[in-house]
Scaffold this motif. Structure first.
Motif, PDB file in Angstrom:
ATOM      1  N   ARG A 123       0.806  -1.215   0.000  1.00 38.08           N
ATOM      2  CA  ARG A 123       0.000   0.000   0.000  1.00 38.08           C
ATOM      3  C   ARG A 123       0.842   1.269   0.000  1.00 38.08           C
ATOM      4  NH1 ARG A 123      -4.518  -2.092   4.451  1.00 38.08           N
ATOM      5  NH2 ARG A 123      -6.025  -2.877   2.911  1.00 38.08           N
ATOM      6  N   GLY A 124       2.146   1.120   0.188  1.00 42.66           N
ATOM      7  CA  GLY A 124       3.037   2.269   0.148  1.00 42.66           C
ATOM      8  C   GLY A 124       3.197   2.992   1.465  1.00 42.66           C
ATOM      9  N   GLU A 304      -4.515  -2.558  -4.491  1.00 42.72           N
ATOM     10  CA  GLU A 304      -3.850  -1.546  -3.665  1.00 42.72           C
ATOM     11  C   GLU A 304      -2.325  -1.630  -3.760  1.00 42.72           C
ATOM     12  OE1 GLU A 304      -5.779  -0.830   0.301  1.00 42.72           O
ATOM     13  OE2 GLU A 304      -6.748  -2.742  -0.157  1.00 42.72           O
ATOM     14  N   ARG A 306       0.784  -0.095  -4.931  1.00 40.90           N
ATOM     15  CA  ARG A 306       1.220   1.207  -5.429  1.00 40.90           C
ATOM     16  C   ARG A 306       2.330   1.079  -6.473  1.00 40.90           C
ATOM     17  NH1 ARG A 306      -2.739   4.281  -4.846  1.00 40.90           N
ATOM     18  NH2 ARG A 306      -1.319   5.790  -5.768  1.00 40.90           N
ATOM     19  N   HIS A 309       0.752  -0.141  -9.733  1.00 33.05           N
ATOM     20  CA  HIS A 309      -0.028   0.977 -10.280  1.00 33.05           C
ATOM     21  C   HIS A 309       0.882   1.968 -10.995  1.00 33.05           C
ATOM     22  CE1 HIS A 309      -2.439   4.828  -9.865  1.00 33.05           C
ATOM     23  NE2 HIS A 309      -3.275   4.022 -10.488  1.00 33.05           N
ATOM     24  N   SER A 339       2.320   7.889  -7.675  1.00 32.46           N
ATOM     25  CA  SER A 339       2.175   6.541  -7.115  1.00 32.46           C
ATOM     26  C   SER A 339       3.501   6.029  -6.568  1.00 32.46           C
ATOM     27  CB  SER A 339       1.647   5.580  -8.186  1.00 32.46           C
ATOM     28  OG  SER A 339       1.251   4.347  -7.617  1.00 32.46           O
ATOM     29  N   ALA A 343       5.086   4.927  -2.642  1.00 31.45           N
ATOM     30  CA  ALA A 343       5.827   3.688  -2.385  1.00 31.45           C
ATOM     31  C   ALA A 343       7.290   3.935  -2.040  1.00 31.45           C
ATOM     32  CB  ALA A 343       5.743   2.770  -3.603  1.00 31.45           C
TER      33      ALA A 343
END
Length: 361
Positions: A123-124, A304, A306, A309, A339, A343
């Protein structure tokens, strides 16, 4: 990559003779169901495996006072995490931690904290990731769990690699691999070899990347570990893309995508589709590449992740640049930077910022 082990070194609580005979039967039934779940995982039957884990938990009962209960919760959570169901995995890990803490089982508590760390990392949430790994390491040391300490060392390597601190990542991985090799513990050896392959791919040392990945793949195949085989196969596809061997990359990518789809693993499917989009882009099939990437973005929804993404947005920028749409490329790359910043992926951010400067005004 972290897959929590399926064994427990925790001492069993003392029980009366009557309770022991009753609970002993429940524990053995649960263990049998977990063994069947592992076989289902190996045969890429994810839905069946999840059902068997649920059956094992039902046999044990929510009031179970055995350390096996938080273990089963954790193993179910790991299967959910690996297929991209991040929030469902987080719930399982949190319940596992709660049960382990109440029971006073430091080993199970350390495992749950480690797994929660992998969720926070996806999720970072960098600070929470570091806190969870540090807490897990402290408890693992107190419990004398050398295997778990090696797993946490590896996960810290993943965190360092994401941040672009490749020298530290290499040290973490090498220490972890040496410990697992000394113990002839082949399952985590395959995980570390995979992560070393990712590290060397990142720094474009494709020869070393291929060597580590192929060694890890051989272990995964010999152990019938479909999940690790799938992950390593995809990472080998990325190596061949880097070497410009799109024919070989396409074959590995197709194999990985097929494996992921059979297991209903949306996260791995998204990763494979991202690589396929890059292959199509480099072949000049830009319309096809855009369509493939859209499917990849859809598959990744809800995971989720990151880093993934950011990687998908980065590829979208590459495709946009290839079709001559500098504005769309700029927009995609700026979103990718956002993003990656969450992270903490500093190396990726630096590369994208360099690409942004190369775009025409």
């Amino acid at each position: 990559m972290d897959r929590a082990d399926r064994s427990s070194n925790e001492p069993q609580p003392r029980m009366s003779r009557t309770e022991k005979s009753m609970r002993g039967g429940d524990i053995e039934s649960a263990r049998d169901l977990v063994r069947k779940a592992r076989v289902a995982e190996q045969h890429e039957q994810t839905a069946r495996a999840l059902g068997l884990y649920d059956d094992a938990l039902a046999v044990l009962g929510s009031n179970c006072t055995d350390s096996y209960f938080p273990d089963v919760l954790r193993w179910k959570g790991t299967l959910l995490r690996e297929r991209g169901d991040t929030e469902a995995a987080n719930r399982c890990y949190s319940q596992s931690l709660e049960k382990a803490t109440v029971g006073g089982w430091k080993g199970a508590e350390a495992h749950a904290l480690n797994c929660l760390g992998t969720v926070a990392q996806r999720r970072g949430d960098q600070k929470e990731t570091e806190r969870l790994y540090a807490s897990a390491a402290k408890l693992a040391e107190e419990a004398g769990d050398a295997r778990l300490l090696g797993m946490i060392e590896q996960n810290r390597g993943v965190l360092a690699n994401t941040r672009g601190d490749f020298a530290s990542a290499a040290v973490f991985y090498s220490n972890s691999l040496a410990a697992f090799e000394k113990a002839s513990d082949y399952e985590p050896m395959s995980w570390v070899l995979n992560n070393l392959g990712i590290l060397y791919t990142k720094i474009r040392n494709y020869g070393q990347a291929r060597e580590h990945l192929e060694r890890g793949l051989a272990i995964a195949i010999s152990r019938h570990d479909a999940v690790v085989e799938n992950v390593i196969t995809l990472n080998l596809a990325e190596v061949w893309v880097g070497l410009g061997r799109l024919d070989l990359a396409d074959g590995y990518c197709a194999q990985s995508l097929d494996q992921a789809q059979r297991r209903q693993d949306h996260l791995s499917a998204a990763g494979a589709l991202k690589v396929r989009a890059a292959i199509e882009r480099q072949r000049g099939a830009l319309d096809k590449s855009i369509a493939t990437l859209r499917i990849a973005i859809y598959e990744a929804e809800g995971a989720e992740d990151r880093v993934l993404h950011g990687e998908l947005l980065r590829e979208l920028g590459e495709i946009s640049r290839a079709v001559g749409n500098a504005g769309a490329a700029r927009s995609a790359w700026r979103e990718a930077v956002d993003s990656f910043e969450i992270a903490g992926a500093r190396h990726d951010i630096a590369e994208i910022k360099a690409d942004l400067k190369s775009l025409p005004d």
